[in-house]
Design a protein around this motif. Sequence first.
Motif, PDB file in Angstrom:
ATOM      1  N   ARG A  22      83.684  34.771  36.930  1.00  0.00           N
ATOM      2  CA  ARG A  22      84.538  33.723  37.480  1.00  0.00           C
ATOM      3  C   ARG A  22      84.058  32.352  37.026  1.00  0.00           C
ATOM      4  N   GLU A  29      89.380  34.150  40.082  1.00  0.00           N
ATOM      5  CA  GLU A  29      88.637  35.296  40.587  1.00  0.00           C
ATOM      6  C   GLU A  29      87.820  35.945  39.471  1.00  0.00           C
ATOM      7  N   GLY A  44      87.757  38.599  34.473  1.00  0.00           N
ATOM      8  CA  GLY A  44      88.304  37.488  35.241  1.00  0.00           C
ATOM      9  C   GLY A  44      89.814  37.635  35.318  1.00  0.00           C
TER      10      GLY A  44
END
Length: 117
Positions: A22, A29, A44
């Motif tokens: 991240r 996220e 990610g």
Amino acid sequence: MTDSSALDPEDRKIVTLARSARARNGVPEGAAVRDETGRTYVAGTVALDSLKLSALQTAVAMAVASGATSLEAAAVVTEADTASDADRAAVRDLGGAETPVLVAGFDGTVRTTVRAG
């Protein structure tokens, strides 16, 4: 909240990898999954015009594309309180309903652990 030092070392590892993905990629996220052989897959969020995947969906897809046949655990670093239904479904499809999904904040603190099912 779960004290990260109380986590199994392998679970702590996937939380750390998710957090790093991240931060490194500057995405909302980060996620990591561990397959049945102990290999980890880190991803990610994917947000293209033509393709949108959460970090956890991307990590599961990477595991499948690499030949994983099951998952032992998954972790997602997110601002959300829990893993989304779509994220849990992706983990469940590969790992089964009992696969744990660790949900951590940006600081790596695990807020909750849910089952994929």
